[in-house]
Design an enzyme around this catalytic site. Sequence first.
Site, mmCIF file in Angstrom:
data_model
loop_
_atom_site.group_PDB
_atom_site.id
_atom_site.type_symbol
_atom_site.label_atom_id
_atom_site.label_comp_id
_atom_site.label_asym_id
_atom_site.label_seq_id
_atom_site.Cartn_x
_atom_site.Cartn_y
_atom_site.Cartn_z
ATOM 1 N N SER A 146 0.857 -1.199 0.000
ATOM 2 C CA SER A 146 0.000 0.000 0.000
ATOM 3 C C SER A 146 0.886 1.240 0.000
ATOM 4 O O SER A 146 2.015 1.194 0.528
ATOM 5 C CB SER A 146 -0.865 0.017 1.265
ATOM 6 O OG SER A 146 -1.463 1.288 1.447
ATOM 7 N N TYR A 159 -1.049 -1.235 10.296
ATOM 8 C CA TYR A 159 -1.199 -1.510 8.857
ATOM 9 C C TYR A 159 -0.002 -0.984 8.068
ATOM 10 O O TYR A 159 0.542 -1.679 7.209
ATOM 11 C CB TYR A 159 -2.503 -0.859 8.388
ATOM 12 C CG TYR A 159 -2.881 -1.093 6.948
ATOM 13 C CD1 TYR A 159 -3.491 -2.292 6.557
ATOM 14 C CD2 TYR A 159 -2.670 -0.121 5.981
ATOM 15 C CE1 TYR A 159 -3.860 -2.502 5.238
ATOM 16 C CE2 TYR A 159 -3.036 -0.319 4.666
ATOM 17 C CZ TYR A 159 -3.641 -1.512 4.296
ATOM 18 O OH TYR A 159 -4.008 -1.713 2.983
ATOM 19 N N LYS A 163 2.702 -3.121 5.928
ATOM 20 C CA LYS A 163 2.867 -2.892 4.483
ATOM 21 C C LYS A 163 4.290 -2.425 4.154
ATOM 22 O O LYS A 163 4.811 -2.751 3.086
ATOM 23 C CB LYS A 163 1.830 -1.877 3.988
ATOM 24 C CG LYS A 163 0.386 -2.376 4.069
ATOM 25 C CD LYS A 163 0.169 -3.600 3.198
ATOM 26 C CE LYS A 163 -1.309 -3.984 3.115
ATOM 27 N NZ LYS A 163 -1.522 -5.194 2.296
#
Length: 250
Positions: A146, A159, A163
């Site tokens: 991401s 997160y 990532k």
Amino acid sequence: MANSAPLAGQTALVTGASRGIGRAIALELAAAGATVVVNYASSPEAAEAVVAEIGAAGGQAWSYQANVAEEAEVEAMVKAVLERQGRLDVLVNNAGITRDGLVMRMKTGDWQSVIDLNLTGVFLCTRAVSRAMLKARSGRIINITSVVGLMGNAGQANYSAAKAGLIGLTRSNAAEFASRGVTVNAVAPGFIDTDMTKDLAPEPILAAIPLGRLGKPEEVAGAVRFLAADPAAAYMTGQVLQVDGGMVMR
Ligand code: NAP
């Protein structure tokens, strides 16, 4: 003339392919000629709908339920794919979750579950397919990271750490597997219109995107198809391809 079925005869395993970006990737790789294994965790009906959609379009697919954060389930899934298909050419590590919150209030469980699926799950799937791919001296591994892994994001420490870690994992695996003809690349989407983003406030997000709109799952799938295809992406490995409407220009 471009080959309309560059993946004919190949097998592709797409994790988290029942919905969103994974679903679009499954449809795209099947349209490119691959037999697609549609992995899912908890949505059998959605996964079967993807299989049916691929079949209706003349493609080949079957579904497999496995939590890719669980080592034994990943090993069993890859074994089942190799037994049924006899080969595994493309692995797309797409399954992912968010458990957003500010660091000060983030529960350890919310940190851990995101790391377990979004980072360790990719390690488990990659390790499980690596023996067959290295033996075949060919294979494509594509990891869905991401832009948040590149730039960080308030409220997404778990997160964005997973990532960003996935980018390091991509490059290390690329370096390890290159001599055996296996490439490993990542695709870094910006904000894509899926269940994952449906509750986000649109105004501040759109203001940060030069193209002025969210991306479509199909636009991420197109980049994955490119990275899976031979010879189109044969000389690319360890790279991060951004599909983000110009959000992060480096
Ligand atoms: P989504 O719509 O929420 O779909 C998530 C998919 O992952 C579903 O198919 C789900 O299966 C599957 N999944 C969840 N937990 C799983 C597990 N433990 N094992 C196996 N599969 C599991 O998400 P998305 O927006 O398509 O995101 C797909 C990937 O793109 C993720 O890695 C995400 O981080 C990344 N990404 C998304 C965006 C975005 O803006 N949407 C941006 C950048 C990166 P079930 O249906 O069975 O639950």
